[in-house]
Design a protein around this motif. Sequence first.
Motif, PDB file in Angstrom:
ATOM      1  N   GLU A   1       0.774  -1.201   0.000  1.00 29.51           N
ATOM      2  CA  GLU A   1       0.140  -0.109   0.126  1.00 29.51           C
ATOM      3  C   GLU A   1       0.790   1.404   0.059  1.00 29.51           C
ATOM      4  O   GLU A   1       1.909   1.295   0.751  1.00 29.51           O
ATOM      5  N   PRO A   2       0.187   2.323  -0.859  1.00 33.22           N
ATOM      6  CA  PRO A   2      -0.787   2.471  -1.572  1.00 33.22           C
ATOM      7  C   PRO A   2      -0.766   1.486  -2.733  1.00 33.22           C
ATOM      8  O   PRO A   2       0.519   1.833  -3.387  1.00 33.22           O
ATOM      9  N   LEU A   3      -1.374   0.827  -3.119  1.00 30.02           N
ATOM     10  CA  LEU A   3      -1.361  -0.315  -4.377  1.00 30.02           C
ATOM     11  C   LEU A   3      -2.211   0.127  -5.306  1.00 30.02           C
ATOM     12  O   LEU A   3      -3.534   0.246  -5.211  1.00 30.02           O
ATOM     13  N   GLY A   4      -2.164   0.619  -6.554  1.00 33.12           N
ATOM     14  CA  GLY A   4      -2.804   0.988  -7.677  1.00 33.12           C
ATOM     15  C   GLY A   4      -4.128  -0.225  -8.046  1.00 33.12           C
ATOM     16  O   GLY A   4      -3.602  -1.402  -7.769  1.00 33.12           O
ATOM     17  N   LEU A   5      -5.349   0.063  -7.999  1.00 35.35           N
ATOM     18  CA  LEU A   5      -6.311  -1.015  -8.144  1.00 35.35           C
ATOM     19  C   LEU A   5      -5.810  -1.758  -9.296  1.00 35.35           C
ATOM     20  O   LEU A   5      -6.285  -2.960  -9.322  1.00 35.35           O
ATOM     21  N   ARG A   6      -5.366  -1.146 -10.597  1.00 38.23           N
ATOM     22  CA  ARG A   6      -5.051  -1.920 -11.704  1.00 38.23           C
ATOM     23  C   ARG A   6      -4.296  -2.807 -11.393  1.00 38.23           C
ATOM     24  O   ARG A   6      -4.249  -4.024 -11.853  1.00 38.23           O
ATOM     25  N   LEU A   7      -3.214  -2.611 -10.718  1.00 38.74           N
ATOM     26  CA  LEU A   7      -2.111  -3.247 -10.441  1.00 38.74           C
ATOM     27  C   LEU A   7      -2.582  -4.525  -9.400  1.00 38.74           C
ATOM     28  O   LEU A   7      -2.134  -5.667  -9.836  1.00 38.74           O
ATOM     29  N   LEU A   8      -3.472  -4.201  -8.866  1.00 33.55           N
ATOM     30  CA  LEU A   8      -3.755  -5.192  -7.634  1.00 33.55           C
ATOM     31  C   LEU A   8      -4.958  -6.481  -8.434  1.00 33.55           C
ATOM     32  O   LEU A   8      -4.635  -7.599  -8.289  1.00 33.55           O
ATOM     33  N   ASN A   9      -5.569  -5.718  -9.346  1.00 30.98           N
ATOM     34  CA  ASN A   9      -6.432  -6.491  -9.960  1.00 30.98           C
ATOM     35  C   ASN A   9      -5.544  -7.460 -11.077  1.00 30.98           C
ATOM     36  O   ASN A   9      -5.855  -8.566 -11.350  1.00 30.98           O
ATOM     37  N   ASN A  10      -4.459  -7.039 -11.474  1.00 35.00           N
ATOM     38  CA  ASN A  10      -3.379  -7.874 -12.146  1.00 35.00           C
ATOM     39  C   ASN A  10      -2.861  -9.061 -11.244  1.00 35.00           C
ATOM     40  O   ASN A  10      -2.548 -10.051 -11.645  1.00 35.00           O
ATOM     41  N   ALA A  11      -2.955  -8.890 -10.015  1.00 35.27           N
ATOM     42  CA  ALA A  11      -2.200  -9.927  -9.168  1.00 35.27           C
ATOM     43  C   ALA A  11      -3.172 -10.595  -8.361  1.00 35.27           C
ATOM     44  O   ALA A  11      -2.810 -11.807  -7.970  1.00 35.27           O
ATOM     45  N   ALA A  12      -4.614 -10.369  -8.466  1.00 29.53           N
ATOM     46  CA  ALA A  12      -5.323 -11.166  -7.508  1.00 29.53           C
ATOM     47  C   ALA A  12      -6.626 -11.345  -8.365  1.00 29.53           C
ATOM     48  O   ALA A  12      -6.957 -10.471  -9.147  1.00 29.53           O
TER      49      ALA A  12
ATOM     50  N   ARG B   1      -5.228   8.143 -10.711  1.00 32.95           N
ATOM     51  CA  ARG B   1      -4.961   6.426 -10.420  1.00 32.95           C
ATOM     52  C   ARG B   1      -6.188   6.530  -8.915  1.00 32.95           C
ATOM     53  O   ARG B   1      -6.148   7.184  -8.121  1.00 32.95           O
ATOM     54  N   LEU B   2      -6.693   5.405  -8.967  1.00 31.58           N
ATOM     55  CA  LEU B   2      -7.293   4.729  -7.897  1.00 31.58           C
ATOM     56  C   LEU B   2      -6.464   3.943  -6.940  1.00 31.58           C
ATOM     57  O   LEU B   2      -6.174   2.819  -7.546  1.00 31.58           O
ATOM     58  N   ASP B   3      -6.124   4.300  -5.599  1.00 32.31           N
ATOM     59  CA  ASP B   3      -5.062   3.391  -4.948  1.00 32.31           C
ATOM     60  C   ASP B   3      -5.973   2.742  -3.850  1.00 32.31           C
ATOM     61  O   ASP B   3      -7.077   3.006  -3.469  1.00 32.31           O
ATOM     62  N   VAL B   4      -5.424   1.472  -3.579  1.00 29.58           N
ATOM     63  CA  VAL B   4      -6.146   0.688  -2.610  1.00 29.58           C
ATOM     64  C   VAL B   4      -4.955   0.768  -1.274  1.00 29.58           C
ATOM     65  O   VAL B   4      -3.938   0.605  -1.237  1.00 29.58           O
ATOM     66  N   ARG B   5      -5.839   0.941  -0.136  1.00 26.04           N
ATOM     67  CA  ARG B   5      -5.012   0.955   1.208  1.00 26.04           C
ATOM     68  C   ARG B   5      -5.699  -0.050   2.324  1.00 26.04           C
ATOM     69  O   ARG B   5      -7.130  -0.411   1.886  1.00 26.04           O
ATOM     70  N   LEU B   6      -5.277  -0.548   3.108  1.00 26.78           N
ATOM     71  CA  LEU B   6      -6.070  -1.255   4.166  1.00 26.78           C
ATOM     72  C   LEU B   6      -6.724  -0.015   4.924  1.00 26.78           C
ATOM     73  O   LEU B   6      -6.673   0.824   5.103  1.00 26.78           O
ATOM     74  N   ALA B   7      -8.130  -0.994   5.286  1.00 26.96           N
ATOM     75  CA  ALA B   7      -9.034   0.064   6.176  1.00 26.96           C
ATOM     76  C   ALA B   7      -8.570   0.697   7.208  1.00 26.96           C
ATOM     77  O   ALA B   7      -9.205   1.920   7.834  1.00 26.96           O
ATOM     78  N   HIS B   8      -7.512   0.100   7.938  1.00 26.66           N
ATOM     79  CA  HIS B   8      -7.019   0.540   9.333  1.00 26.66           C
ATOM     80  C   HIS B   8      -5.560   0.413   9.223  1.00 26.66           C
ATOM     81  O   HIS B   8      -5.026  -0.895   8.854  1.00 26.66           O
ATOM     82  N   PRO B   9      -4.567   1.245   9.613  1.00 27.79           N
ATOM     83  CA  PRO B   9      -3.309   1.178   9.674  1.00 27.79           C
ATOM     84  C   PRO B   9      -2.703  -0.261  10.459  1.00 27.79           C
ATOM     85  O   PRO B   9      -1.753  -0.895   9.958  1.00 27.79           O
ATOM     86  N   LEU B  10      -3.440  -0.662  11.552  1.00 26.61           N
ATOM     87  CA  LEU B  10      -2.845  -1.847  12.426  1.00 26.61           C
ATOM     88  C   LEU B  10      -3.069  -2.962  11.607  1.00 26.61           C
ATOM     89  O   LEU B  10      -2.657  -4.029  11.905  1.00 26.61           O
ATOM     90  N   TYR B  11      -4.138  -3.247  10.606  1.00 31.22           N
ATOM     91  CA  TYR B  11      -4.398  -4.449   9.970  1.00 31.22           C
ATOM     92  C   TYR B  11      -2.873  -4.681   9.214  1.00 31.22           C
ATOM     93  O   TYR B  11      -2.549  -5.955   9.142  1.00 31.22           O
TER      94      TYR B  11
END
Length: 893
Positions: A261-272, A294-304
């Motif tokens: 994170e932050p991971l681009g959504l397109r990149l994440l969709n290529n990996a999963a 770009r649409l980035d993906v993050r975890l909903a909480h830092p501690l996750y």
Amino acid sequence: MTPWRFVGRTMELDRLHTAVTGAQGRGMFFTGSAGIGKSRLLRQGVDALPAENYAVWWIAASATTAAMPFGGLVQVLPVEQPQGLSPAGILRWAVDVLQQQAAGRRIVLAVDDAHLLDPPSAALVHLVARSENACVVGTLRDGEQIPLPIRALWTDGLVEHAELSPLAPTETAGLLAAILGGPVDGGSSDRLGRLSAGNPLLLRELVHAAQGSAELTMRYGIWTWTGRLELAPSLTDLIDIRIGQLSTGVRAVVELVAFGEPLGLRLLNNAASQIDVETAEERGLITMVKSDRRLDVRLAHPLYGEVVRRQCPVSRTRRLQAHLAELLEGVGKRRREDLLRVAVWRLDSGTAQDPSMLVSAAGQAFARYDVPLATRLARAALDADGGFDAAELLATILMFADRPAEALGVLDAVAPDTDDDEDRLSRWLTARGMARYWGLSQESTVEEIAQRATDLTDSAAQARIRAFEGIMRLHRLDAPAALRLAQGVLDRPAASTAARELARCTIAHLQAVQGQLCRSATAVDLVQAKAASWRADMPYLQLAVELARGTRLALSGDLAGIDRLVADEFADLADAGDFRLGSGYLAILRAYAARLRGRSDAALQAALGACAILATSRVYAGLAQAERAQAAALRGDARQAAEAMAEADRIHTPSMAVLYPWLEQARAAALAAGGDLPGAVAHLHGLVGRLRADGFAGHEALALHDLVRLGAAGAATGPTCSDDNRRTVAQRLAELSERVDGELSPLLARHARAVVDGSPERLLSVADNFMELGLTLLAAEAAAGAVHLLRQRRSSAIVTASERLAVLLGCCDRVQTPALRAATPALTDREWQVARLAADGETSRAIAERLFLSARTVENHLQRVYSKLGLNGRAELKAALRTIPGHDGTASY
């Protein structure tokens, strides 16, 4: 740890109180995530209700009570219920029971975790909310199924409904101080706040984990956290419960985001799997954040991320990190920060083989002032045979990580030969010069690099060394040479952008201390305009920029400018990246601004924080201690002021001699706080002479004004002039007001003139002008001087002036300065007692009976009070007492 006291949430508490006690009070429900503080807020609000007016029942719903009828109300209703009643009859019976037990008081039903109520209990809560003389308050957890009767409470307008947001940064700092029993430095508070996302429960668990390690320490009365996280089992369990059971695909998504994170959504969709990505988002494990296009993906909480990364096996961790690097390399590193991300993934996965990539990434990390990450990458580059470039960068970073001896060891291992190119030699000399001069305080460094520069023939290489020599000479107070060298660099067309702007910083600093504040501001703006060009080569040049800018702002009394400086991007980057010289200097400026605003608590806390941050530094540590001495003196704490000055003298180095005006002003303040006013005055006269000789007109104006504040406005100062006379402090300030730019210097001269002339009217006008600049402390001192003069003259204007002084002091914390003390009349304890009661409207006879005195004795005391305060009678007493410490327990000084 013991239960923490309730902190913050003032607006929410007020809203809850109004919802229960107001004329239109309808009750209230708070919604929020687990641990956000809903239950504590509800308990705090309900416990404050007086039992004689409110019949309060507390209901704590749970999964256990949800399985039985009226299980949620087992704490409220009688054990035995009447037989043979219909469900509606039981509800009416329950309401009647509550009304009988309330005995005419207003019913308040407080329901914690109302989403867990069983259906009959939920129906009863709804029925109570519709009853006369009753209201319902409660909490709900985000994402839970809410019983229809509870949801109808706000859809039918029976209660208010509000989302409880995470703690604000100031509330986080307050809660941390309550948990730890002392203040926490700003950087640590911000990091813990971000990691907990403002959740009080998680914050407490983080602190509990940190207390079990050596990462949370107290120094100078301030708690500091290194940022290295230890996850206690209780904290891991909390996060595990929130994450819940995951399918293999969803876990893969969460792990990829945790490491990338932050991971681009397109990149994440290529990996999963896209379906797994959607499932993770629906479950609240990940969130989408818009970043430019770009649409980035993050975890909903830092501690996750902390928990997921800790629980992931090493082999899978390395595979995931290598896979992320391959994915980003495959689509092309389109953003500047992508190189840094790939380098970190390669380094952590053990697949980093390109030293040039590691060097570039380390440079990027350092340009973002992330010292720990930059150190890791630069060391890895050196270990991967990165050669001179890696060694020079690592040594520079180590210097700014307070490890100068280690930096010299790295540089000595790659010492260039005499036949090496001169650019490399100049970089080696300047990196080594920084470590020796500022890191180890070896003054001979200046002459050594000056001598080496004469052996160079390359103009650009020579300019780089001269730029460093110039700022070193400035710092050791060789101002003419510093100016000549800096101007010479600017005149060289071959000089690099970084060398030119470093030279411009030298000139900007000199202009500031000489009172050329406008020209200094222009020079700093020019340096900042070129930041994109010099930051990759010399990111640490930002320190020279901030020192020049901070000096100008302080000398001009521009507190709003200081506020902007300490709130800009560099401050956030320095705090987050453990760039201590930057964080420490900005903390000193925060303390300075708070002090001139009369906010002694904030000033002392910021100064102590600066001392803690800079404890291992040789650069600004003495200045931090000097500001601590000033803050302590402002509070009248002579012992701490003296201790701070002793520590400043011990750690301040000749390599930062340019800061001497601040240290010597602080020394005078410490002397005055200790009661040695003649010593303070004599010291300031000596300082004024030294500043005048050095041409530091900007500093001289402030030192002269300190003499005004100590009652020496009419004293002679400086050398004998052509007319065989010496100028007074006020006259010298008038001269400087024409040489020092800005609004402050003429105002200081007006203050001195008003003191010499004994003009209360002009002192009050000066106080108003000080307040326009936000200089509350100086405004209060000027107003106190006016009130003192009016008391002596028993002027009728004393009431209005006292009111103005009271308002100014009300803006301050506890402050004790010689100027305020000199204007404070001394009342005996008995005179205080009598005066307070008289100011509150008590008659002399009533006061006499209360204090077991005769009425005549009371009148005699009052007459002495009137005489000391310059008053004509009781009507003026209340306003006058508000300007003196001790009245109604709220006085500021």
